[in-house]
Design a protein around this motif. Sequence first.
Motif, PDB file in Angstrom:
ATOM      1  N   VAL A 103      18.175  10.534   8.253  1.00  0.00           N
ATOM      2  CA  VAL A 103      16.732   9.923   7.771  1.00  0.00           C
ATOM      3  C   VAL A 103      16.583  10.067   6.163  1.00  0.00           C
ATOM      4  CG1 VAL A 103      14.327   9.377   7.830  1.00  0.00           C
ATOM      5  CG2 VAL A 103      15.766   9.452  10.068  1.00  0.00           C
ATOM      6  N   VAL A 104      16.612   9.241   5.269  1.00  0.00           N
ATOM      7  CA  VAL A 104      16.506   9.370   3.928  1.00  0.00           C
ATOM      8  C   VAL A 104      15.409   8.977   3.384  1.00  0.00           C
ATOM      9  CG1 VAL A 104      17.509   9.322   1.862  1.00  0.00           C
ATOM     10  CG2 VAL A 104      18.853   9.431   3.509  1.00  0.00           C
ATOM     11  N   PRO A 105      14.158   9.777   2.774  1.00  0.00           N
ATOM     12  CA  PRO A 105      13.202   9.013   2.254  1.00  0.00           C
ATOM     13  C   PRO A 105      13.589   8.450   0.788  1.00  0.00           C
ATOM     14  CG  PRO A 105      12.950  11.451   1.831  1.00  0.00           C
ATOM     15  CD  PRO A 105      14.248  11.071   2.551  1.00  0.00           C
ATOM     16  N   ARG A 115       8.538  -4.185  -3.584  1.00  0.00           N
ATOM     17  CA  ARG A 115       8.674  -5.652  -3.057  1.00  0.00           C
ATOM     18  C   ARG A 115       8.356  -6.776  -4.033  1.00  0.00           C
ATOM     19  NH1 ARG A 115       5.566  -9.453  -1.181  1.00  0.00           N
ATOM     20  NH2 ARG A 115       3.634  -8.612  -1.690  1.00  0.00           N
ATOM     21  N   GLU A 116       9.417  -7.833  -4.005  1.00  0.00           N
ATOM     22  CA  GLU A 116       8.550  -8.998  -4.556  1.00  0.00           C
ATOM     23  C   GLU A 116       9.010  -9.930  -3.499  1.00  0.00           C
ATOM     24  OE1 GLU A 116      10.691 -11.583  -8.198  1.00  0.00           O
ATOM     25  OE2 GLU A 116      10.781  -9.211  -8.432  1.00  0.00           O
ATOM     26  N   LEU A 119      14.858  -0.909  -2.656  1.00  0.00           N
ATOM     27  CA  LEU A 119      14.856   0.407  -2.516  1.00  0.00           C
ATOM     28  C   LEU A 119      15.756   1.363  -3.433  1.00  0.00           C
ATOM     29  CD1 LEU A 119      16.489   0.310   1.285  1.00  0.00           C
ATOM     30  CD2 LEU A 119      14.070   0.603   0.491  1.00  0.00           C
ATOM     31  N   HIS A 120      14.946   2.534  -3.895  1.00  0.00           N
ATOM     32  CA  HIS A 120      15.566   3.035  -5.029  1.00  0.00           C
ATOM     33  C   HIS A 120      16.323   4.395  -4.318  1.00  0.00           C
ATOM     34  CE1 HIS A 120      15.231   6.155  -8.285  1.00  0.00           C
ATOM     35  NE2 HIS A 120      15.501   5.225  -9.077  1.00  0.00           N
ATOM     36  N   ALA A 165       0.646  -1.180  -0.104  1.00  0.00           N
ATOM     37  CA  ALA A 165       0.145  -0.003   0.007  1.00  0.00           C
ATOM     38  C   ALA A 165       0.588   1.306  -0.007  1.00  0.00           C
ATOM     39  CB  ALA A 165      -1.100   0.001   1.206  1.00  0.00           C
ATOM     40  N   GLY A 166       2.283   1.129   0.331  1.00  0.00           N
ATOM     41  CA  GLY A 166       2.963   2.119   0.260  1.00  0.00           C
ATOM     42  C   GLY A 166       3.799   2.458  -0.778  1.00  0.00           C
ATOM     43  N   LEU A 167       4.753   3.418  -0.890  1.00  0.00           N
ATOM     44  CA  LEU A 167       5.567   4.012  -1.820  1.00  0.00           C
ATOM     45  C   LEU A 167       6.809   4.305  -1.238  1.00  0.00           C
ATOM     46  CD1 LEU A 167       5.776   4.356  -4.873  1.00  0.00           C
ATOM     47  CD2 LEU A 167       5.215   6.643  -4.700  1.00  0.00           C
ATOM     48  N   VAL A 168       6.550   5.267  -0.340  1.00  0.00           N
ATOM     49  CA  VAL A 168       7.849   5.890   0.309  1.00  0.00           C
ATOM     50  C   VAL A 168       8.487   4.987   1.689  1.00  0.00           C
ATOM     51  CG1 VAL A 168       8.997   7.884   0.958  1.00  0.00           C
ATOM     52  CG2 VAL A 168       7.419   7.859  -0.937  1.00  0.00           C
ATOM     53  N   ALA A 169       9.428   4.811   1.809  1.00  0.00           N
ATOM     54  CA  ALA A 169      10.253   4.226   3.137  1.00  0.00           C
ATOM     55  C   ALA A 169      11.183   5.449   3.668  1.00  0.00           C
ATOM     56  CB  ALA A 169      10.792   3.196   2.910  1.00  0.00           C
ATOM     57  N   HIS A 170      11.176   5.438   4.804  1.00  0.00           N
ATOM     58  CA  HIS A 170      11.949   6.594   5.463  1.00  0.00           C
ATOM     59  C   HIS A 170      13.211   5.746   6.151  1.00  0.00           C
ATOM     60  CE1 HIS A 170       8.605   8.906   4.944  1.00  0.00           C
ATOM     61  NE2 HIS A 170       9.668  10.050   4.854  1.00  0.00           N
ATOM     62  N   ILE A 171      14.427   5.555   5.485  1.00  0.00           N
ATOM     63  CA  ILE A 171      15.688   4.722   5.734  1.00  0.00           C
ATOM     64  C   ILE A 171      16.317   5.483   6.872  1.00  0.00           C
ATOM     65  CG2 ILE A 171      17.560   3.064   4.978  1.00  0.00           C
ATOM     66  CD1 ILE A 171      14.522   2.357   4.228  1.00  0.00           C
TER      67      ILE A 171
END
Length: 66
Positions: free
Chosen positions: A49-51, A56-57, A63-64, A33-39
Amino acid sequence: MQEKYEIKKNNKIKQLKTKANYDKKVVHAILDAGLVAHIAFNQDQGPIVVPMLYGREKDTIFLHGA
């Protein structure tokens, strides 16, 4: 395929334990359901912290980043 993720020291929820869920279908639905992760990671200057976009597979998260 296992139906739940194995609970280990590095993935065990420590806060809000009542909201924790290790069921793969639930975790995958949240990720899908998401698109952006905060790593977050730690550097000499302090935590960063980087968006990042993600996908997912199966059990792999991609991560891009530039």
